[in-house]
Scaffold this active site. Structure first.
Site, PDB file in Angstrom:
ATOM      1  CB  THR A 138      -6.114  -4.943  -6.937  1.00  0.00           C
ATOM      2  OG1 THR A 138      -6.901  -6.004  -7.430  1.00  0.00           O
ATOM      3  CG2 THR A 138      -5.376  -5.383  -5.672  1.00  0.00           C
ATOM      4  N   GLY A 147      -7.873   2.151  -3.699  1.00  0.00           N
ATOM      5  CA  GLY A 147      -7.706   2.956  -2.482  1.00  0.00           C
ATOM      6  C   GLY A 147      -6.332   3.605  -2.450  1.00  0.00           C
ATOM      7  CG  ASP A 148      -2.929   1.234  -2.227  1.00  0.00           C
ATOM      8  OD1 ASP A 148      -3.298   1.505  -1.068  1.00  0.00           O
ATOM      9  OD2 ASP A 148      -2.571   0.098  -2.590  1.00  0.00           O
ATOM     10  CB  THR A 204     -12.582   5.798  -0.508  1.00  0.00           C
ATOM     11  OG1 THR A 204     -12.334   4.554   0.150  1.00  0.00           O
ATOM     12  CG2 THR A 204     -11.403   6.724  -0.339  1.00  0.00           C
ATOM     13  CG  LEU A 205     -18.312   6.996  -0.210  1.00  0.00           C
ATOM     14  CD1 LEU A 205     -19.320   8.113  -0.499  1.00  0.00           C
ATOM     15  CD2 LEU A 205     -18.731   6.236   1.050  1.00  0.00           C
ATOM     16  N   GLY A 206     -15.990   3.645  -3.123  1.00  0.00           N
ATOM     17  CA  GLY A 206     -15.974   2.863  -4.365  1.00  0.00           C
ATOM     18  C   GLY A 206     -16.440   3.712  -5.536  1.00  0.00           C
ATOM     19  CE  LYS A 217      -3.833  -2.387   2.162  1.00  0.00           C
ATOM     20  NZ  LYS A 217      -4.639  -2.525   0.946  1.00  0.00           N
ATOM     21  N   GLY A 218       1.910   1.296   0.819  1.00  0.00           N
ATOM     22  CA  GLY A 218       2.733   2.502   0.870  1.00  0.00           C
ATOM     23  C   GLY A 218       3.391   2.777  -0.469  1.00  0.00           C
ATOM     24  N   GLY A 236     -17.529   7.400  -5.271  1.00  0.00           N
ATOM     25  CA  GLY A 236     -16.614   8.522  -5.036  1.00  0.00           C
ATOM     26  C   GLY A 236     -16.150   8.597  -3.598  1.00  0.00           C
TER      27      GLY A 236
HETATM   28  P1  ATP Z   1      -9.316  -1.409  -3.031  1.00  0.00           P
HETATM   29  O1  ATP Z   1      -9.357  -2.201  -1.752  1.00  0.00           O
HETATM   30  O2  ATP Z   1      -9.950  -2.097  -4.202  1.00  0.00           O
HETATM   31  O3  ATP Z   1      -7.991  -0.813  -3.321  1.00  0.00           O
HETATM   32  P2  ATP Z   1     -10.792   0.433  -1.470  1.00  0.00           P
HETATM   33  O4  ATP Z   1     -11.903  -0.431  -0.928  1.00  0.00           O
HETATM   34  O5  ATP Z   1      -9.685   0.781  -0.550  1.00  0.00           O
HETATM   35  O6  ATP Z   1     -10.255  -0.143  -2.812  1.00  0.00           O
HETATM   36  P3  ATP Z   1     -12.738   2.123  -2.705  1.00  0.00           P
HETATM   37  O7  ATP Z   1     -13.553   2.992  -1.818  1.00  0.00           O
HETATM   38  O8  ATP Z   1     -13.385   0.905  -3.266  1.00  0.00           O
HETATM   39  O9  ATP Z   1     -11.386   1.813  -1.940  1.00  0.00           O
HETATM   40  O10 ATP Z   1     -12.187   2.962  -3.937  1.00  0.00           O
HETATM   41  C1  ATP Z   1     -11.278   4.044  -3.768  1.00  0.00           C
HETATM   42  C2  ATP Z   1     -11.585   5.121  -4.774  1.00  0.00           C
HETATM   43  O11 ATP Z   1     -11.426   4.577  -6.097  1.00  0.00           O
HETATM   44  C3  ATP Z   1     -13.006   5.662  -4.737  1.00  0.00           C
HETATM   45  O12 ATP Z   1     -13.134   6.669  -3.759  1.00  0.00           O
HETATM   46  C4  ATP Z   1     -13.176   6.162  -6.159  1.00  0.00           C
HETATM   47  O13 ATP Z   1     -12.576   7.432  -6.281  1.00  0.00           O
HETATM   48  C5  ATP Z   1     -12.358   5.166  -6.990  1.00  0.00           C
HETATM   49  N1  ATP Z   1     -13.164   4.061  -7.553  1.00  0.00           N
HETATM   50  C6  ATP Z   1     -13.248   2.789  -7.119  1.00  0.00           C
HETATM   51  N2  ATP Z   1     -14.073   2.044  -7.892  1.00  0.00           N
HETATM   52  C7  ATP Z   1     -14.504   2.876  -8.867  1.00  0.00           C
HETATM   53  C8  ATP Z   1     -15.385   2.719  -9.989  1.00  0.00           C
HETATM   54  N3  ATP Z   1     -15.977   1.557 -10.280  1.00  0.00           N
HETATM   55  N4  ATP Z   1     -15.617   3.821 -10.756  1.00  0.00           N
HETATM   56  C9  ATP Z   1     -15.029   4.995 -10.494  1.00  0.00           C
HETATM   57  N5  ATP Z   1     -14.191   5.206  -9.460  1.00  0.00           N
HETATM   58  C10 ATP Z   1     -13.926   4.170  -8.653  1.00  0.00           C
HETATM   59  O1  RIB Z   2      -3.939  -2.115  -1.786  1.00  0.00           O
HETATM   60  C1  RIB Z   2      -3.401  -3.097  -2.624  1.00  0.00           C
HETATM   61  C2  RIB Z   2      -2.178  -3.682  -1.980  1.00  0.00           C
HETATM   62  O2  RIB Z   2      -2.547  -4.377  -0.809  1.00  0.00           O
HETATM   63  C3  RIB Z   2      -1.484  -4.711  -2.844  1.00  0.00           C
HETATM   64  O3  RIB Z   2      -0.496  -4.132  -3.664  1.00  0.00           O
HETATM   65  C4  RIB Z   2      -0.943  -5.724  -1.848  1.00  0.00           C
HETATM   66  O4  RIB Z   2       0.454  -5.730  -1.797  1.00  0.00           O
HETATM   67  C5  RIB Z   2      -1.557  -5.331  -0.512  1.00  0.00           C
HETATM   68  O5  RIB Z   2      -0.653  -4.692   0.302  1.00  0.00           O
END
Ligand code: ATP
Ligand code: RIB
Length: 315
Positions: A258, A261-262, A229-231, A40-41, A234
């Site tokens: 995947t 969030g990063d 964050t809301l997927g 993640k970092g 937004g």
């Molecule tokens: P992940 O674990 O898959 O890295 P997360 O659960 O930490 O993601 P999310 O809230 O799902 O984080 O997504 C992070 C950001 O990515 C959202 O705030 C949005 O800006 C963008 N995002 C994710 N999915 C979509 C999508 N289908 N369309 C547009 N933007 C998206």
């Molecule tokens: O957020 C995605 C990351 O989570 C992947 O790159 C994996 O290494 C885990 O740390």
């Protein structure tokens, strides 16, 4: 390493299998495989530097093939780094399954990430930073001390509490200026730190909350700014005196979420530098960076570059 964005956190070698559907317990299926840089970092640092903002990554690896490979990658990316290297601890790694619908399942072995301490992070690196970002894939006390030092040196501190881990306590939020969880992490964090605020709400309920309820819950975290964050929806931005949902970007083809969030967190850190610490502008920019990242496979390799982001925003 006098960069405005400093990310202190994890590096993992990602080993990713793409499959049509996840295997059931005891089942063997066929799929395709790629390996690449993750953690993640590190992913957040790659997202930030690709936007064109000077970024330093501070982390740890083992003296092994994965640890050697990442230095070549960072040099190609123009990412400045300070890596602790250990003889007897392996580089962190992650086994990732991605299904054809774009969902993922991940197992991480943190290895060297857990070994480095706050004292390993150079004062000079923190003292030049405008934004210092941590996550939950290194030792919690290291994170806590780094955030405390960074704040006392004048940086804005950001914690992305991902993944939410057992043992997370309210004191870990003391030196956090901006908290960026996803919905699940936020529900778990409130349960762990302010259980009385969650009342009867469960994680799934966060998706059904209106903005007033979300604001109340965000304020209970007692952190100056919370960005949830809301997927695809937004993100929700909550400060002491204002709150607003910034809708996700539409019209994209989702390939692999995947690292979304990063991408958001790295994009946000960059946005804070580009937009003079305007939180709403930075969050809106982060939405664009994250949306573009889900259109590509992988984690760090899926992070978009400056020009692509600008074209997307101006489309
Ligand atoms: P992940 O674990 O898959 O890295 P997360 O659960 O930490 O993601 P999310 O809230 O799902 O984080 O997504 C992070 C950001 O990515 C959202 O705030 C949005 O800006 C963008 N995002 C994710 N999915 C979509 C999508 N289908 N369309 C547009 N933007 C998206
Ligand atoms: O957020 C995605 C990351 O989570 C992947 O790159 C994996 O290494 C885990 O740390």
């Amino acid at each position: 390493m006098n960069n405005p964005v400093v990310i202190v956190g994890s590096y993992n070698q990602d080993l990713t299998w793409y499959c049509s559907e996840f295997p059931q317990p005891g089942e063997t299926i066929f799929g395709s495989f790629v390996t690449g840089p993750g953690g993640k970092g590190s992913n957040q640092a790659v997202a930030a530097v690709r936007t064109g903002v000077g970024t330093t990554f501070v982390g740890a690896v083992g003296k092994d093939v994965f640890g050697d490979g990442v230095k070549v990658f960072y040099d190609l990316e123009g990412l400045e780094y300070q890596l602790m290297e250990y003889d007897d601890i392996p580089t962190g790694n992650a086994g990732i399954f991605v299904s054809s619908s774009g969902e993922n399942e991940i197992i991480v072995a943190l290895g060297a990430n857990l070994a480095f301490k706050s004292k390993d992070v150079r004062e000079e690196t923190l003292s030049h930073a405008q934004i210092v970002v941590c996550q939950n894939e290194i030792d919690l006390d290291t994170t806590r001390q780094v955030l405390r030092r960074a704040r006392s040196l004048g940086a804005t501190t950001v914690l992305n509490p991902a993944p939410m881990i057992p043992g997370f306590r309210s004191e870990y939020l003391k030196d956090v200026d901006i908290l960026i969880p996803n919905e699940t992490e936020f529900a778990e964090l409130i349960k762990a730190t302010r259980p009385e605020a969650l009342g009867s709400f469960q994680s799934a309920d966060i998706r059904d909350m209106d903005e007033d309820e979300l604001q109340k819950l965000c304020r209970s975290a007692e952190v100056p700014t919370v960005i949830l964050t809301l997927g695809s929806k937004g993100c929700f931005v909550s400060t002491a005196d204002s709150y607003r949902t910034i809708p996700g970007c539409r019209g994209i083809e989702v390939v692999d979420t995947t690292g979304a969030g990063d991408a958001f967190v790295g994009g946000f850190a960059s946005g804070m530098v580009q937009f003079d610490k305007n939180i709403y502008k930075a969050a809106s920019y982060a939405n664009a960076v994250a949306a573009l990242s889900v259109t590509q496979p992988g984690t760090a390799p899926s992070m978009p570059h400056k020009e692509e982001i600008e074209n997307f925003i101006n489309r």
